[in-house]
Motif scaffolding. Structure first.
Motif, PDB file in Angstrom:
ATOM      1  N   ARG A   1       7.741   3.272   4.617  1.00 32.13           N
ATOM      2  CA  ARG A   1       7.569   1.656   4.650  1.00 32.13           C
ATOM      3  C   ARG A   1       8.282   1.115   3.383  1.00 32.13           C
ATOM      4  NH1 ARG A   1       0.764   1.799   3.480  1.00 32.13           N
ATOM      5  NH2 ARG A   1       0.800   2.185   5.738  1.00 32.13           N
TER       6      ARG A   1
ATOM      7  N   TRP B   1       3.470  -9.822   6.611  1.00 35.25           N
ATOM      8  CA  TRP B   1       3.342  -8.032   7.271  1.00 35.25           C
ATOM      9  C   TRP B   1       3.268  -7.117   5.948  1.00 35.25           C
ATOM     10  CZ3 TRP B   1       7.507  -5.234   7.530  1.00 35.25           C
ATOM     11  CH2 TRP B   1       8.053  -5.918   6.716  1.00 35.25           C
TER      12      TRP B   1
ATOM     13  N   ASP C   1       0.513  -1.332  -0.178  1.00 34.52           N
ATOM     14  CA  ASP C   1       0.130  -0.434   0.084  1.00 34.52           C
ATOM     15  C   ASP C   1       1.084   0.467  -0.135  1.00 34.52           C
ATOM     16  OD1 ASP C   1      -1.555   2.133   0.555  1.00 34.52           O
ATOM     17  OD2 ASP C   1      -2.722   0.974   2.108  1.00 34.52           O
TER      18      ASP C   1
ATOM     19  N   GLN D   1      -0.658  -5.334   2.958  1.00 35.82           N
ATOM     20  CA  GLN D   1      -1.572  -4.658   3.477  1.00 35.82           C
ATOM     21  C   GLN D   1      -2.686  -4.812   3.067  1.00 35.82           C
ATOM     22  OE1 GLN D   1       1.625  -2.625   2.373  1.00 35.82           O
ATOM     23  NE2 GLN D   1       2.124  -2.456   4.050  1.00 35.82           N
ATOM     24  N   LYS D   2      -3.778  -4.442   3.411  1.00 36.30           N
ATOM     25  CA  LYS D   2      -5.273  -5.329   3.369  1.00 36.30           C
ATOM     26  C   LYS D   2      -5.613  -4.856   2.546  1.00 36.30           C
ATOM     27  CE  LYS D   2      -8.157  -6.546   6.870  1.00 36.30           C
ATOM     28  NZ  LYS D   2      -8.461  -5.894   7.978  1.00 36.30           N
TER      29      LYS D   2
END
Lengths: 378, 119
Positions: free
Chosen positions: A95, A262, A85, A265-266
């Protein structure tokens, strides 16, 4: 012992400083790099966990992606290269990302930061030319891809890092894990992130080459700061359970196999608002749903013999399961530590396996990562 | 004391030869974290890999300097590999060998020659 062949290798901007500090220079990713200083790998490792260590990671690639028009178009294009993301990353935050290929393999792992009107990307040294070409190919319609080659990159890691850096750049004390900030300093404009590759709290600091040596000497003059070579960088990241590209991950491993879910992301997973749409999505989404055939796991050898990269792994009944991808002695754990890939059927923590060392099958136990608790300032 | 090009030292003790690694070798290896010793009562030939010594970063071998029989090993090193860094020329000997002819030692370097060899 003879000197390593250094013909054709590039020198770091801080080369003379490393030599003056007694660094043992070895070839690494096309550069002459300090593998250790006179203190040695063990002492450097332990010092970083106890106080603060200064690492020169200027061999890594620093890239600025500046939108030609709309920032949103750059964000969308960058997101199309990774199962990560990008759009949801707030300004001033960094990130972890992964470039994937069409079969779901990993081209490189990287850090990217949202700096408001542009993105800042840090990639692995050995991959940087390929990464820049990859970004140019896929992003140049919407962004200028600028490989920054006039800046050093230093990492200051350990419980004493904040105090040592804040003495010169007070604003860093307010940062938390994965924050990024730009500071005007005595040593030039500094691009700071609160992150690293040791499992400790700390910072990575991009500084103009012109000010880098002064900055490094200043930090090394602070109480508790010691120079740290590549040897301890490797043992620190191994204890922290962090992947080394080209060893633990590569084009033959997927992010799901590598246990890096991890980092997905969703929003990019099935049912997410921007699901799929990255190279290798079919395989990666399938593995997320069904589970991969093999997994990267932590491994604790049960004897004192280290299990190095390439050590074959077996079930107790002799079935081959995979191999070690990184392994050695963990100076903080005070025991051998390793990680590697095993069949998913044998990947649960506590599973007893065997590793073949010099023709002997020795016991090794699957164990959760990291080996050493992380101390990030969240 | 005699020295090999593989940075081992050889010391005659009665009819036995005691084998260890030099200070120079210990420094180059760095912190030793694991030592694997040979079995006693093993016949070895010159050049056989008889011990494994591992530092944080890498593994290396110790070779048998001569033909002969391993008659004693220093088990202290198994529990305390760091002894190799602390006292390489003394307490951290690796093994003792029985050899047929001590004259074979003459082929190895003496202290001055070894000092020249490592520069």
């Amino acid at each position: 012992m003879t000197d390593q062949n250094t013909v054709g290798l590039k020198k770091l901007a801080l080369h003379d400083l490393h030599v003056a500090l007694g660094g043992k220079m070895v070839p690494f990713a096309g550069y002459e790099m300090p593998v250790q200083y006179p203190a040695g790998v063990m002492a450097e490792h332990q010092h970083t966990r106890r106080a603060a260590g200064l690492f020169d990671v200027s061999h890594m690639g620093q890239v600025i992606l500046r939108p030609k028009g709309d920032m949103a178009a750059l964000v969308a294009a960058f997101e199309s290269l990774m199962p990560v993301d990008v759009a949801g990353l707030a300004e001033g935050r960094q990130r972890y990302g992964l470039f994937t290929n069409e079969t779901g393999g990993i081209l490189d792992d990287l850090m990217f930061a949202n700096r408001g009107d542009h993105l800042f990307v840090v990639v692995n040294a050995a991959c940087k030319e390929a990464d820049v070409a990859h970004m140019q190919k896929h992003l140049s319609a919407v962004a200028e891809v600028r490989h920054i080659t006039d800046r050093a990159l230093l990492a200051l890691q350990g419980p004493g890092a904040e105090e040592a850096l804040a003495a010169w750049v007070p604003g860093v004390a307010e940062m938390r894990f994965m924050d990024v900030r730009v500071f005007d300093t005595l040593f030039g404009p500094m691009w700071v992130s609160r992150s690293g590759y040791t499992g400790e709290d700390g910072f990575e600091i991009s500084v103009p080459e012109a000010g880098a040596a002064d900055f490094a000497r200043t930090l090394l003059g602070s109480p508790g700061v010691m120079p740290i070579g590549l040897g301890a960088r490797d043992s620190l990241r191994l204890e922290a359970g962090l992947c080394l590209y080209g060893h633990d991950i590569d084009t033959g491993t997927t992010p799901v196999e590598a246990g890096l879910t991890w980092a997905i992301q969703k929003s990019r997973r099935a049912g997410g608002v921007r699901a799929g749409g990255f190279p290798g999505a079919e395989r990666i989404l399938h593995e997320l749903a069904e589970g991969p055939e093999r997994l990267r796991v932590g491994l604790l050898p049960q004897t004192r013999a280290p299990m190095r990269e390439g050590t074959p792994l077996f079930a107790p009944d002799g079935t081959p399961l995979g191999e070690v991808t990184s392994g050695g002695f963990g100076p903080s754990v005070q025991a051998p530590v390793a990680m590697g890939y095993v069949a998913a059927s044998h990947a649960a923590p506590g599973t007893a396996l065997e590793g073949e060392v010099r023709g002997k099958r020795l016991p090794v136990t699957v164990t959760p990562l990291p080996f050493q608790p992380t101390t990030y300032k969240r | 004391m005699k020295y090999t090009k593989e940075h081992e030292w050889l010391r005659v003790e009665g009819d036995l030869v005691v084998v260890g690694i030099t200070e120079h070798a210990a420094t180059q290896l760095g912190d030793v974290v694991f030592v694997e010793l040979p079995e006693t009562e093993t016949m070895v030939a010159e050049g056989d890999e008889v011990c494994v010594i591992e530092s944080v970063k890498a593994a290396s071998d110790i070779l048998a300097p001569l033909d002969g029989e391993i008659v004693e090993v220093n088990t202290k090193l198994v529990d305390k590999p760091a002894l190799v860094n602390e006292d390489p020329m003394g307490d951290a000997w690796f093994f003792k060998m029985k050899i047929d002819d001590l004259a074979a030692l003459d082929d190895y370097m003496d202290e001055d020659e070894y000092a020249d060899f490592i520069g």
